[in-house]
Design a protein around this motif. Structure first.
Motif, short mmCIF file in Angstrom:
data_model
loop_
_atom_site.label_atom_id
_atom_site.label_comp_id
_atom_site.label_asym_id
_atom_site.label_seq_id
_atom_site.Cartn_x
_atom_site.Cartn_y
_atom_site.Cartn_z
N ASP A 85 30.51 -16.87 17.63
CA ASP A 85 30.78 -16.21 16.35
C ASP A 85 31.64 -17.13 15.50
O ASP A 85 32.63 -17.69 15.98
N TYR A 86 31.29 -17.27 14.22
CA TYR A 86 32.05 -18.14 13.32
C TYR A 86 33.50 -17.70 13.14
O TYR A 86 34.37 -18.50 12.76
N ASN A 87 33.78 -16.45 13.42
CA ASN A 87 35.13 -15.93 13.19
C ASN A 87 36.09 -16.22 14.34
O ASN A 87 37.27 -15.84 14.26
N GLN A 88 35.65 -16.88 15.38
CA GLN A 88 36.49 -17.08 16.56
C GLN A 88 37.21 -18.43 16.64
O GLN A 88 38.37 -18.49 17.06
N VAL A 152 21.30 -11.76 3.99
CA VAL A 152 22.21 -12.90 3.85
C VAL A 152 23.33 -12.73 4.87
O VAL A 152 23.59 -11.62 5.34
N PRO A 153 24.03 -13.83 5.25
CA PRO A 153 25.16 -13.71 6.17
C PRO A 153 26.27 -12.87 5.56
O PRO A 153 26.45 -12.86 4.34
N ASP A 154 27.05 -12.19 6.40
CA ASP A 154 28.08 -11.32 5.87
C ASP A 154 29.42 -12.02 5.64
O ASP A 154 30.32 -11.45 5.00
N ASP A 155 29.60 -13.25 6.18
CA ASP A 155 30.84 -13.96 5.87
C ASP A 155 30.77 -14.43 4.42
O ASP A 155 29.73 -14.87 3.93
N ASN A 158 29.29 -18.20 3.27
CA ASN A 158 27.85 -18.42 3.43
C ASN A 158 27.05 -17.38 2.65
O ASN A 158 25.92 -17.65 2.22
N GLN A 159 27.64 -16.23 2.46
CA GLN A 159 26.96 -15.21 1.67
C GLN A 159 26.80 -15.68 0.23
O GLN A 159 25.72 -15.58 -0.35
N ALA A 160 27.87 -16.22 -0.34
CA ALA A 160 27.81 -16.71 -1.72
C ALA A 160 26.78 -17.83 -1.85
O ALA A 160 25.98 -17.85 -2.80
N ARG A 161 26.80 -18.72 -0.90
CA ARG A 161 25.85 -19.85 -0.95
C ARG A 161 24.42 -19.34 -0.87
O ARG A 161 23.52 -19.82 -1.57
N GLN A 200 25.82 -9.95 10.16
CA GLN A 200 26.51 -11.05 10.82
C GLN A 200 25.59 -12.27 10.91
O GLN A 200 24.40 -12.14 11.22
N ALA A 201 26.14 -13.44 10.64
CA ALA A 201 25.33 -14.66 10.59
C ALA A 201 24.52 -14.89 11.86
O ALA A 201 23.37 -15.35 11.81
N SER A 202 25.09 -14.54 13.01
CA SER A 202 24.42 -14.81 14.28
C SER A 202 23.20 -13.93 14.53
O SER A 202 22.39 -14.23 15.42
N ILE A 203 23.02 -12.85 13.74
CA ILE A 203 21.86 -11.98 13.95
C ILE A 203 20.90 -11.99 12.76
O ILE A 203 19.98 -11.18 12.71
#
Length: 311
Positions: A85-88, A152-155, A158-161, A200-203
């Motif tokens: 996970d990107y948040n870790q 789109v990813p929720d972070d 990456n969401q903005a991009r 979440q980006a991973s899913i």
């Protein structure tokens, strides 16, 4: 009648030579001493290495083993710790579980620092990866029907991009015109062709069967059985405005001058096998970059100010 023939003299067995036994003892001793010397040498070699731990997302990518081998040749015993996970990785770095990490771009780190009152810094650049839009249902953007959903990813970064990419391809309209900080709140639903949902980006990849298309980060493309060349659309990593999306090595502020960590950055940026591995893992899409640390840190500082202004 007695015989005058003398009794035969008993044979006396000749003494056995001790030479084979001596040779055997010598050989065994040599093996034991040799083995002990090997172990001691290995221990000495290991003790001379500087142990460093790095946190990444996607440690099974082949180039990490290449990087470890190259680092060992320079006296660094590199442990690669994988995170799903990107948040870790950033909290792990901040709390001292890692010495450095390498998984994020500048905007992601800027947002993390501001949201968590942290001061992680950039130590070196790696590459810029294009962000892609993928679909398991369609082979063309034109095939996506009005009213369908795109993920789109929720972070936030990456969401903005991803949203800016969708806007550039005519799928949505953003009320703020599209910035590195756009969110799905800025999607003008009335003027947009598709609906947008964040997960979440991973899913994002595993969600493809349920939606028309999804913005999927490079780390999860091949793991999902997708091919980079199958993207319906990508952004341009060579755009000068893409500096905030350059991926970086990050360390704690007090370690910004650590010579060993700087050496790892140098190895990553100059070792031909590592660079080729990164390029191949990205499906030959990565833009490998070597940007001065001062420029990276300035971009990080400027982006943090922008994030703070939006609070």
């Amino acid at each position: 009648m007695s015989s005058n023939t003398p009794e035969p003299t008993p044979l006396i067995e000749a003494p056995k030579s001790k030479l084979p036994l001596i040779i055997g003892i010598v050989v065994v001793a040599a093996i034991v001493i040799g083995g002990l010397a090997f172990v001691l040498t290995r221990d000495d070699e290991s003790s001379e290495l500087t142990k460093v731990s790095i946190g990444v997302v996607g440690a099974d990518d082949p180039y990490w083993k290449t990087f470890q081998d190259a680092a060992r040749e320079e006296g660094i015993d590199l442990e690669v710790k994988n995170f799903g996970d990107y948040n870790q990785p950033n909290p792990a770095l901040s709390e001292g579980e890692l010495d450095l990490n390498q998984f994020q771009h500048i905007i992601f780190l800027a947002d993390y620092n501001v949201q968590n009152d942290d001061d992680l810094v950039a130590l070196g650049s790696t590459a810029t990866y294009p962000l892609g839009l993928y679909s398991s249902k369609y082979s063309s953007l034109d095939d996506i029907k009005a009213g369908e959903t795109v993920i789109v990813p929720d972070d936030e970064t990456n969401q903005a991009r991803g949203l800016v990419l969708l806007q550039s391809k005519g799928l949505i309209e953003l009320t703020d015109g599209g910035t590195p900080f756009s969110t799905i709140k800025e999607v003008d639903t009335a003027a947009s062709k598709v609906k947008v949902r964040a997960v979440q980006a991973s899913i994002t990849a595993s969600s493809l069967p349920d939606v028309a298309a999804a913005i999927i980060n490079n780390d999860f493309v091949e793991d999902a059985g997708l091919k980079f060349e199958d993207a319906l659309a990508t952004d341009d990593p060579s755009d000068p405005k893409a500096l905030p999306y350059v991926n970086i090595f990050a360390v704690r502020a007090e370690d910004k001058d650590n010579a060993t960590y700087k050496k790892l950055v140098e190895i990553f940026q100059t070792n031909a096998d590592v660079q080729q591995g990164v390029y191949e893992t990205s499906g030959n899409t990565a833009e490998l970059v070597k940007i001065p640390v001062e420029d990276l840190q300035k971009s990080l500082d400027d982006t943090e100010k922008q994030v703070e202004e939006r609070q």
